[in-house]
Design an enzyme around this catalytic site. Sequence first.
Site, PDB file in Angstrom:
ATOM      1  N   SER A 292      17.505  26.259 -35.254  1.00 44.93           N
ATOM      2  CA  SER A 292      17.667  25.248 -36.288  1.00 44.93           C
ATOM      3  C   SER A 292      16.948  25.678 -37.572  1.00 44.93           C
ATOM      4  CB  SER A 292      17.149  23.905 -35.757  1.00 44.93           C
ATOM      5  OG  SER A 292      17.437  22.858 -36.629  1.00 44.93           O
TER       6      SER A 292
ATOM      7  N   HIS B 171      22.685  25.513 -36.191  1.00 46.07           N
ATOM      8  CA  HIS B 171      23.551  24.336 -36.037  1.00 46.07           C
ATOM      9  C   HIS B 171      23.437  23.477 -37.290  1.00 46.07           C
ATOM     10  CE1 HIS B 171      20.150  21.738 -33.982  1.00 46.07           C
ATOM     11  NE2 HIS B 171      19.823  22.133 -35.188  1.00 46.07           N
TER      12      HIS B 171
END
Length: 206
Positions: free
Chosen positions: A107, A132
């Site tokens: 992330s 993501h």
Amino acid sequence: MSSDIQDPMAQLVPMVVEQTSKGERSYDIYSRLLKERVIFCCGQVEDHMANLIVAQLLFLESDNPDKDIYLYINSPGGVVTAGMAIYDTMRFIKPDVSTVCMGQAASMGAFLLAGGAQGKRYCLPNSRVMIHQPLGGFQGQASDFEIHAKQILDLKERLNRMLAENTGQDYEKVARDTDRDHFLSAEESIDYGLVDGILRQRGEES
């Protein structure tokens, strides 16, 4: 059930003792490594961590604006605004910031990894990277929910464009890949453009 009792080993920070002309001097291990221009981004990315890392980056720039800084990352990600504070400071200061993934960079951790100086971004052999889209959770009135939803979509597009710029990938590909959790090995991270090499041994890069 919660308890106020904490494991003392969890707070144990090793100390390093050095001999100087004035006698012995002790440092905690992180302060000693900071003298070598090494910073750690480990654990959840949040405001307190970001403030500490930003302060260290600014200090090392004032100490020597022409010498590289090394940011070691082992993080599952966290708060986007905290991560962006680190990212913007990395880009703002004069020294190149070399990023190294050890363990995982997921992330916002992956975003910081890719945001290092071009040609100076690395993974250790068995590390893992995951990209993501930003996650959002909001409760409140419908009108406020609409405002926050638009903000998340705008943030998603901005992060994808920055990731595309840092990796050399097309925006459309990054948008597709970040629509769900997308995991990459060290080798796959090189192919994607998230890092520039794998550090297998000291002084050995592939």
